[in-house]
Design a protein around this motif. Sequence first.
Motif, PDB file in Angstrom:
ATOM      1  N   ARG A   1       0.827  -1.196   0.000  1.00 54.80           N
ATOM      2  CA  ARG A   1       0.000   0.000   0.000  1.00 54.80           C
ATOM      3  C   ARG A   1       0.872   1.261   0.000  1.00 54.80           C
ATOM      4  O   ARG A   1       0.521   2.281   0.602  1.00 54.80           O
ATOM      5  CB  ARG A   1      -0.942  -0.028   1.200  1.00 54.80           C
ATOM      6  N   ASN A   2       2.011   1.176  -0.710  1.00 57.17           N
ATOM      7  CA  ASN A   2       2.971   2.284  -0.717  1.00 57.17           C
ATOM      8  C   ASN A   2       2.399   3.583  -1.277  1.00 57.17           C
ATOM      9  O   ASN A   2       2.870   4.663  -0.925  1.00 57.17           O
ATOM     10  CB  ASN A   2       4.198   1.902  -1.542  1.00 57.17           C
ATOM     11  N   TYR A   3       1.418   3.488  -2.144  1.00 58.40           N
ATOM     12  CA  TYR A   3       0.960   4.687  -2.848  1.00 58.40           C
ATOM     13  C   TYR A   3      -0.391   5.193  -2.346  1.00 58.40           C
ATOM     14  O   TYR A   3      -1.017   6.044  -2.980  1.00 58.40           O
ATOM     15  CB  TYR A   3       0.911   4.397  -4.342  1.00 58.40           C
ATOM     16  N   ASP A   4      -0.824   4.693  -1.186  1.00 57.09           N
ATOM     17  CA  ASP A   4      -2.098   5.154  -0.627  1.00 57.09           C
ATOM     18  C   ASP A   4      -2.073   6.662  -0.375  1.00 57.09           C
ATOM     19  O   ASP A   4      -3.082   7.348  -0.552  1.00 57.09           O
ATOM     20  CB  ASP A   4      -2.401   4.417   0.682  1.00 57.09           C
ATOM     21  N   GLY A   5      -0.921   7.186   0.061  1.00 54.94           N
ATOM     22  CA  GLY A   5      -0.827   8.614   0.336  1.00 54.94           C
ATOM     23  C   GLY A   5      -1.023   9.452  -0.905  1.00 54.94           C
ATOM     24  O   GLY A   5      -1.711  10.486  -0.873  1.00 54.94           O
ATOM     25  N   LEU A   6      -0.433   9.011  -2.016  1.00 60.05           N
ATOM     26  CA  LEU A   6      -0.582   9.737  -3.272  1.00 60.05           C
ATOM     27  C   LEU A   6      -2.031   9.672  -3.758  1.00 60.05           C
ATOM     28  O   LEU A   6      -2.594  10.678  -4.217  1.00 60.05           O
ATOM     29  CB  LEU A   6       0.348   9.151  -4.332  1.00 60.05           C
ATOM     30  N   ILE A   7      -2.640   8.500  -3.639  1.00 59.52           N
ATOM     31  CA  ILE A   7      -4.041   8.344  -4.037  1.00 59.52           C
ATOM     32  C   ILE A   7      -4.935   9.254  -3.194  1.00 59.52           C
ATOM     33  O   ILE A   7      -5.832   9.933  -3.705  1.00 59.52           O
ATOM     34  CB  ILE A   7      -4.474   6.870  -3.903  1.00 59.52           C
ATOM     35  N   GLN A   8      -4.676   9.278  -1.879  1.00 57.27           N
ATOM     36  CA  GLN A   8      -5.467  10.117  -0.980  1.00 57.27           C
ATOM     37  C   GLN A   8      -5.305  11.596  -1.325  1.00 57.27           C
ATOM     38  O   GLN A   8      -6.264  12.373  -1.272  1.00 57.27           O
ATOM     39  CB  GLN A   8      -5.046   9.872   0.472  1.00 57.27           C
ATOM     40  N   LEU A   9      -4.086  11.983  -1.697  1.00 53.51           N
ATOM     41  CA  LEU A   9      -3.829  13.378  -2.078  1.00 53.51           C
ATOM     42  C   LEU A   9      -4.679  13.779  -3.278  1.00 53.51           C
ATOM     43  O   LEU A   9      -5.274  14.866  -3.301  1.00 53.51           O
ATOM     44  CB  LEU A   9      -2.349  13.561  -2.404  1.00 53.51           C
ATOM     45  N   LEU A  10      -4.741  12.900  -4.279  1.00 54.57           N
ATOM     46  CA  LEU A  10      -5.553  13.193  -5.466  1.00 54.57           C
ATOM     47  C   LEU A  10      -7.025  13.308  -5.091  1.00 54.57           C
ATOM     48  O   LEU A  10      -7.726  14.223  -5.558  1.00 54.57           O
ATOM     49  CB  LEU A  10      -5.347  12.108  -6.520  1.00 54.57           C
ATOM     50  N   GLU A  11      -7.474  12.399  -4.241  1.00 53.86           N
ATOM     51  CA  GLU A  11      -8.879  12.431  -3.831  1.00 53.86           C
ATOM     52  C   GLU A  11      -9.188  13.659  -2.985  1.00 53.86           C
ATOM     53  O   GLU A  11     -10.288  14.238  -3.088  1.00 53.86           O
ATOM     54  CB  GLU A  11      -9.222  11.146  -3.072  1.00 53.86           C
ATOM     55  N   ASN A  12      -8.227  14.067  -2.160  1.00 53.25           N
ATOM     56  CA  ASN A  12      -8.424  15.269  -1.340  1.00 53.25           C
ATOM     57  C   ASN A  12      -8.558  16.526  -2.197  1.00 53.25           C
ATOM     58  O   ASN A  12      -9.092  17.538  -1.747  1.00 53.25           O
ATOM     59  CB  ASN A  12      -7.260  15.447  -0.359  1.00 53.25           C
ATOM     60  N   ASN A  13      -8.036  16.446  -3.423  1.00 47.25           N
ATOM     61  CA  ASN A  13      -8.122  17.579  -4.346  1.00 47.25           C
ATOM     62  C   ASN A  13      -9.298  17.447  -5.308  1.00 47.25           C
ATOM     63  O   ASN A  13      -9.331  18.106  -6.354  1.00 47.25           O
ATOM     64  CB  ASN A  13      -6.813  17.732  -5.110  1.00 47.25           C
ATOM     65  N   GLY A  14     -10.248  16.574  -4.951  1.00 46.03           N
ATOM     66  CA  GLY A  14     -11.506  16.499  -5.685  1.00 46.03           C
ATOM     67  C   GLY A  14     -11.520  15.562  -6.867  1.00 46.03           C
ATOM     68  O   GLY A  14     -12.505  15.535  -7.622  1.00 46.03           O
TER      69      GLY A  14
END
Length: 228
Positions: free
Chosen positions: A1-14
């Motif tokens: 799950r190394n890229y969960d943070g990047l995925i969350q960042l994209l989702e946080n930006n709508g």
Amino acid sequence: RNYDGLIQLLENNGLIRDQDFYVWNYDWRKSVGDIENDFNSFVGSKSLGGDDEIYLVGHSLGGVVARLWAQDNKNDDRIRQIINLGSPNLGSLDSYSVWNGGEVLEYDGVSSVAFQILLGLQNKSFLVKNIDNIRGYAPIAKDLLPMFDYTIRNNKSVSWNKLSFVNNYLSTKNNNISDVSDRLVSFIGTGNQTPKTIKLGARSIYDKVMNLWPDGEILSLVKSDGDG
């Protein structure tokens, strides 16, 4: 799950997953060419229109694949940017030790951890190294051999393209990197001691019998500042 943070960042930006952005996983043991073909099929499976804009974000090998795909589709005006995160566009020293000796260099970089897992899966006993099996199992190791002068033998630097195995595939591709250089952004870390040069010595009888280290066994590593 190394890229969960990047995925969350994209989702946080709508952005909505599988609508505004897609996550692609792949078999990184394959050759770079095969991985790129798989990615091309993945892109083709999405409903992308002529007015869509494509931004490619890839970490490590993923960034190399993204860049190569963009080069091979250089006339696609939808490709706006290729973002590389610590990508080995000139190869990785880890690949040399895996391809030539079935070993991983002694440091804790991301690729070294991945190769350790790979060798653990392939060489379950660790008693006898079958270098041909390793090469057949992970052709990616050859496609990431370095393309700079990274070995020293008898106190002299050896040209990278004079070694027994040479990365002709990626070297040829790199000749055309200018096709996407105006759209390529590379993030490169510093502040960590990183292997830069390998000192080679004589092969042992075992090495010769098992067809290991054709250019000489690794004696030591010379490090300099880099991304670790």
